[in-house]
Design a protein around this motif. Structure first.
Motif, PDB file in Angstrom:
ATOM      1  N   LYS A 131     -36.172 -59.156 -34.743  1.00 21.88           N
ATOM      2  CA  LYS A 131     -35.522 -60.317 -35.355  1.00 21.88           C
ATOM      3  C   LYS A 131     -34.142 -60.576 -34.750  1.00 21.88           C
ATOM      4  O   LYS A 131     -33.532 -61.602 -35.037  1.00 21.88           O
ATOM      5  N   MET A 132     -33.660 -59.644 -33.956  1.00 17.75           N
ATOM      6  CA  MET A 132     -32.294 -59.748 -33.415  1.00 17.75           C
ATOM      7  C   MET A 132     -32.218 -60.724 -32.250  1.00 17.75           C
ATOM      8  O   MET A 132     -33.217 -60.975 -31.567  1.00 17.75           O
ATOM      9  N   ASP A 133     -30.993 -61.226 -31.998  1.00 21.72           N
ATOM     10  CA  ASP A 133     -30.779 -61.985 -30.763  1.00 21.72           C
ATOM     11  C   ASP A 133     -30.603 -60.993 -29.604  1.00 21.72           C
ATOM     12  O   ASP A 133     -30.582 -59.774 -29.798  1.00 21.72           O
ATOM     13  N   PRO A 147     -31.628 -70.496 -40.165  1.00 23.92           N
ATOM     14  CA  PRO A 147     -30.761 -69.416 -40.673  1.00 23.92           C
ATOM     15  C   PRO A 147     -30.895 -68.135 -39.860  1.00 23.92           C
ATOM     16  O   PRO A 147     -29.930 -67.379 -39.719  1.00 23.92           O
ATOM     17  N   SER A 148     -32.082 -67.886 -39.317  1.00 23.10           N
ATOM     18  CA  SER A 148     -32.295 -66.657 -38.552  1.00 23.10           C
ATOM     19  C   SER A 148     -31.558 -66.690 -37.214  1.00 23.10           C
ATOM     20  O   SER A 148     -31.319 -65.642 -36.612  1.00 23.10           O
ATOM     21  N   VAL A 149     -31.215 -67.891 -36.733  1.00 22.67           N
ATOM     22  CA  VAL A 149     -30.388 -68.020 -35.521  1.00 22.67           C
ATOM     23  C   VAL A 149     -28.914 -68.069 -35.904  1.00 22.67           C
ATOM     24  O   VAL A 149     -28.079 -67.409 -35.295  1.00 22.67           O
ATOM     25  N   PHE A 150     -28.608 -68.856 -36.931  1.00 25.41           N
ATOM     26  CA  PHE A 150     -27.209 -69.042 -37.341  1.00 25.41           C
ATOM     27  C   PHE A 150     -26.525 -67.710 -37.659  1.00 25.41           C
ATOM     28  O   PHE A 150     -25.342 -67.526 -37.374  1.00 25.41           O
ATOM     29  N   VAL A 151     -27.263 -66.765 -38.223  1.00 27.23           N
ATOM     30  CA  VAL A 151     -26.667 -65.477 -38.608  1.00 27.23           C
ATOM     31  C   VAL A 151     -26.121 -64.720 -37.399  1.00 27.23           C
ATOM     32  O   VAL A 151     -25.235 -63.881 -37.531  1.00 27.23           O
ATOM     33  N   TYR A 152     -26.621 -65.071 -36.203  1.00 21.11           N
ATOM     34  CA  TYR A 152     -26.167 -64.364 -34.993  1.00 21.11           C
ATOM     35  C   TYR A 152     -25.104 -65.136 -34.216  1.00 21.11           C
ATOM     36  O   TYR A 152     -24.815 -64.807 -33.067  1.00 21.11           O
ATOM     37  N   THR A 153     -24.522 -66.174 -34.834  1.00 19.95           N
ATOM     38  CA  THR A 153     -23.486 -66.948 -34.139  1.00 19.95           C
ATOM     39  C   THR A 153     -22.085 -66.376 -34.361  1.00 19.95           C
ATOM     40  O   THR A 153     -21.107 -67.106 -34.401  1.00 19.95           O
ATOM     41  N   LEU A 154     -22.013 -65.096 -34.497  1.00 20.79           N
ATOM     42  CA  LEU A 154     -20.762 -64.344 -34.491  1.00 20.79           C
ATOM     43  C   LEU A 154     -20.995 -63.092 -33.637  1.00 20.79           C
ATOM     44  O   LEU A 154     -22.003 -62.398 -33.824  1.00 20.79           O
ATOM     45  N   PRO A 155     -20.091 -62.774 -32.712  1.00 25.79           N
ATOM     46  CA  PRO A 155     -20.356 -61.643 -31.812  1.00 25.79           C
ATOM     47  C   PRO A 155     -20.333 -60.294 -32.506  1.00 25.79           C
ATOM     48  O   PRO A 155     -21.003 -59.360 -32.063  1.00 25.79           O
TER      49      PRO A 155
END
Length: 213
Positions: free
Chosen positions: A52-54, A113-121
């Motif tokens: 599920k991770m980027d 939401p599953s993409v947005f959650v990874y928009t912080l490094p």
């Protein structure tokens, strides 16, 4: 009090090394996703959340896993005394691009939401902390290039002035098909074990040297 680098993992150009020794070579023709999937299978990670991770979090999770596996005593330390300090250049640009493309067309507006959650490094720090139940200090820095002096100074300060016995530090960077990880473990020399196979004085010069290998 001296601090020492006890192990490190380097991932670049579809190649993985641990403490300077080649650990895994991916197919040169593989794209980044295929390479990381191959490495995941190679080390038998068995962690479903990985999928599920980027890409940034996958790369950081794999590098941290190899460093921790190289330290059999890692789990002997209280998890609230382990700090995570990571840096990179591209921040969360991969997920930022994906999210931007999902909201660019007002007629087909579909942010995930599953993409947005990874928009912080710093989410890569969170993923590593969750997997290994680490609850100590953490920090994420964005800089033009690996800043060995900054990383050394900040981690050394934590080890000498905070309730920190171990630091997982490094550089985890992903920008399209370009990916590079350099993750290392630093401890107080007081915690040296008799069976330590790799020890190098924690200094900005040694960090820069290991990063450049």
């Amino acid at each position: 009090m001296e601090t020492v680098i006890t192990s490190y993992c380097s991932i670049k150009n579809n190649s993985v090394s641990v403490n300077g020794k080649t650990f895994f070579e991916g197919q040169k023709s593989n794209d980044l996703a295929a390479f990381m999937s191959s490495l995941y299978k190679q080390i038998e990670l068995n962690y479903p959340k990985f999928f599920k991770m980027d890409k940034l979090c996958k790369l950081g999770t794999l590098a941290a896993e190899l460093v921790i596996r190289d330290k059999p005593d890692f789990n002997a330390f209280p998890k609230n005394e382990i700090a995570l300090v990571i840096s990179n250049n591209a921040s969360s640009l991969e997920s930022d691009r994906t999210h931007a493309s999902a909201i660019a067309d007002k007629q087909n507006y579909f942010p995930s939401p599953s993409v947005f959650v990874y928009t912080l490094p710093n989410i890569v720090i969170g993923e590593i902390a969750i997997k290994h139940k680490i609850t100590g200090e953490n920090a994420f820095f964005v800089s033009d290039k690996f800043d060995a002096e900054l990383m050394y100074s900040y981690c050394d300060l934590l080890l000498k002035n905070a309730n920190v016995s171990t630091v997982l530090g490094g550089w985890v960077n992903v920008d399209e098909q370009s990916a590079e990880a350099f993750v290392y473990c630093v401890k107080n020399l007081n915690f040296k074990q008799e069976n330590e196979a790799f020890l190098k004085l924690h200094s900005s010069e040694n960090l820069q040297h290991l990063f450049s290998l």
